[in-house]
Design a protein around this motif. Structure first.
Motif: not given
Length: 430
Positions: A277-303
Motif C-alpha cells: 500500500g501507500a502512506c501519506g499525510n492525509t491519505t493511506a491505502t492498505l492492499r491485501l492479497n490472499d494468495g493471488n485469489s482475493t485482492l482487498i484494498s482499504f483507503t483512509f483519509v483525514v478530515k
C-alpha cells in the motif's frame, strides 16, 4: 544518466513471468506475441503472454486511487533483441498512450533467467489517470525473482502470478517464453512454473475449509449432511513502512460474503495474505492479497472536525476475486462513499464485534477483532484506541437493567390489577 536501482519485489507466487488482473470491472486484456528474428531470419526469441497492471496514484485532491491498465489491441515490440553469450536478450513492448514494459534475460552454459523488469506508465493518459496530480512517465524497476530455467527449454505458465513493487502490481498469465532459441525452432520441451505443476493430491477449488456454499434445499432421496457453519476468520496482523518507519498498523479478521450464482462465505487466510500500500499525510491505502485469489484494498483519509482537531476515517474499499487457474476476474466491486471507523488523528480505532461493509449488492466484507491505525504510528505500536459503540458495554448495561425493571413493574401492575378484580368480585357475592 545514473543507473536505476531496482526495487525489491514482493513475491506472491514463484514463477518467471507474471500475470495481472483489473480492479474496476470485467476487463479483457489482449495477448502479446513477440517473435524476434536474427540476421538469417530465424527465430531467436519467442514470447507470448497476457498481462495487466494495477497502479495506485495520487489525484489532484491528494487522495490515492487505484486504476487498472490493460494492454491495447495495438502493441509494438521495438527494441527487442535476440541476445547472445555476452549480450542479454530483451523483450520490450509499447502500448497505449506512452506505456511500455520490458524484461531482459541472461544465460550461462545451462540455464537462462530473467533479470530486470521495467514498467513505465504515462499519467498523461487521461483515460487511465483522469485526475493524476503528477503528470508524465513514471518508471518502476523490479528484479525478476524467478529461479533459472533450463537452457533450450520453453518456459510455460498458464496460472496467474503477481509481483508487487512500489505502487504497482503486475499480473501475468498464459505465458510461453523462450529467449536464446536454438536453430530457429521453439523447443517442444517445457519447463512449467510451480503453479502449473500438478501435486500428488488433486486440487479442489474452492476448498471447503476456505469457502462454504450457503445451504440450499436439495430434492434428493438420499440423506445429505448439512454444511458446516463457517467459523470466524483468523485475525491477521498487517503493517506498512515508509522507509524504515512503520506508518500503518492493522489487525483484523476478514470474511467475504459473495452472492452471485451461489452465496459464498470466504475467510481471508492471514498466513497466505501479503500487505502492500501507500502512506501519506492525509491519505493511506492498505492492499491485501490472499494468495493471488482475493485482492482487498482499504483507503483512509483525514478530515478536519474542528479548527484544532482532526479525525481519520475509512472512505473506500475495493474487492477483486480472481480465478487462480487463468487469471480471470470472477467478481469486482468498490465503494468510495464510506464514512466509518473514524477516530482522532494520533489514536487507533478498535471494534472487537463483527461489522459489515456493503461494497455492492453482491459483495460484503465482514470484519472481526478490528484495530486500525493508518496515520501517526509511533514505536511500531498502536496508540490508545477509540472503541466502536458495539463494544461499549456501558451503554448496554443500563438498557438491559432498565428493560428488566420495566418488565418487573409491568408484572407487579398486572398482578395488582388481577388481585383487585378478584377482591371486588368476592365483595359483590357477599
Amino acid at each position: 544518466m545514473e543507473p536505476v536501482r531496482p526495487a525489491a519485489p514482493r513475491r506472491l507466487l514463484p514463477p518467471l513471468l507474471l500475470l495481472l488482473l483489473g480492479v474496476s470491472g470485467f476487463f479483457q486484456s489482449h495477448a502479446v506475441e513477440v517473435d524476434i528474428k536474427d540476421a538469417s531470419n530465424a527465430t531467436c526469441l519467442y514470447a507470448n503472454w497476457m498481462m495487466r497492471f494495477l497502479i495506485t496514484y495520487e489525484s489532484n485532491t491528494s487522495d490515492y486511487k487505484t486504476t487498472a491498465l490493460n494492454l491495447s489491441s495495438s502493441v509494438t515490440h521495438n527494441g527487442s533483441v535476440c541476445g547472445n553469450d555476452t549480450q542479454p536478450a530483451l523483450v520490450a513492448v509499447q502500448f497505449g498512450e506512452g506505456h511500455s514494459w520490458s524484461i531482459n534475460f541472461t544465460k550461462n552454459n545451462e540455464t537462462f533467467q530473467g533479470d530486470l523488469i521495467t514498467f513505465t506508465y504515462n499519467t498523461n493518459d487521461t483515460a487511465v489517470f483522469p485526475d493524476a496530480k503528477r503528470k508524465g512517465p513514471v518508471s518502476v524497476v523490479v528484479k525478476d525473482p524467478t529461479r533459472p530455467v533450463q537452457l533450450n527449454n520453453v518456459y510455460v505458465c498458464h496460472n496467474t502470478d503477481l509481483v508487487e513493487a512500489e505502487n504497482v502490481t503486475q499480473i501475468f498469465w498464459n505465458v510461453t517464453l523462450q529467449p536464446f532459441v536454438q536453430n530457429g525452432t521453439v523447443s517442444k520441451k517445457e519447463s512449467r512454473c510451480p503453479a502449473d505443476t500438478p501435486t500428488s493430491a488433486p486440487t479442489i477449488l474452492p476448498t471447503t475449509a476456505n469457502v462454504t456454499t450457503a445451504s440450499t434445499t436439495t430434492l434428493s432421496p438420499a440423506p445429505t449432511t448439512p454444511p458446516k457453519p463457517v467459523e470466524n476468520p483468523d485475525t491477521g496482523n498487517y503493517s506498512l513502512k515508509s522507509g524504515n518507519k512503520t506508518c500503518l498498523l492493522a489487525s483484523v479478521g476478514l470474511q467475504l460474503n459473495v452472492s452471485q450464482d451461489k452465496p459464498l462465505l470466504i475467510n481471508i487466510n492471514p498466513k497466505t495474505t501479503t500487505a502492500d500500500g501507500a502512506c501519506g499525510n492525509t491519505t493511506a491505502t492498505l492492499r491485501l492479497n490472499d494468495g493471488n485469489s482475493t485482492l482487498i484494498s482499504f483507503t483512509f483519509v483525514v478530515k478536519n472536525t474542528t479548527a484544532s482537531a482532526q479525525k481519520f476515517y475509512l472512505k473506500e474499499v475495493n474487492v477483486t476475486l480472481l480465478n487462480r487457474l487463468n487469471g480471470s476476474v470472477i467478481s469486482s466491486a468498490d465503494n468510495h462513499n464510506f464514512s466509518k471507523w473514524d477516530a482522532f488523528l494520533g489514536s487507533s480505532y478498535m471494534c472487537r464485534k463483527e461489522q459489515t461493509l456493503e461494497i455492492s449488492e453482491d459483495i460484503q466484507v465482514h470484519t472481526f477483532n478490528l484495530r486500525i491505525q493508518p496515520f501517526l504510528v509511533e514505536a511500531n505500536q498502536f496508540a490508545t484506541a477509540q472503541e466502536c459503540s458495539l463494544d461499549d458495554d456501558s451503554i448496554l448495561i443500563p438498557i438491559v437493567v432498565g428493560a428488566a425493571l420495566a418488565v418487573l413493574i409491568a408484572i407487579i401492575v398486572v398482578a395488582y390489577i388481577i388481585g383487585r378484580r378478584k377482591s371486588y368480585a368476592g365483595y359483590q357475592t357477599l
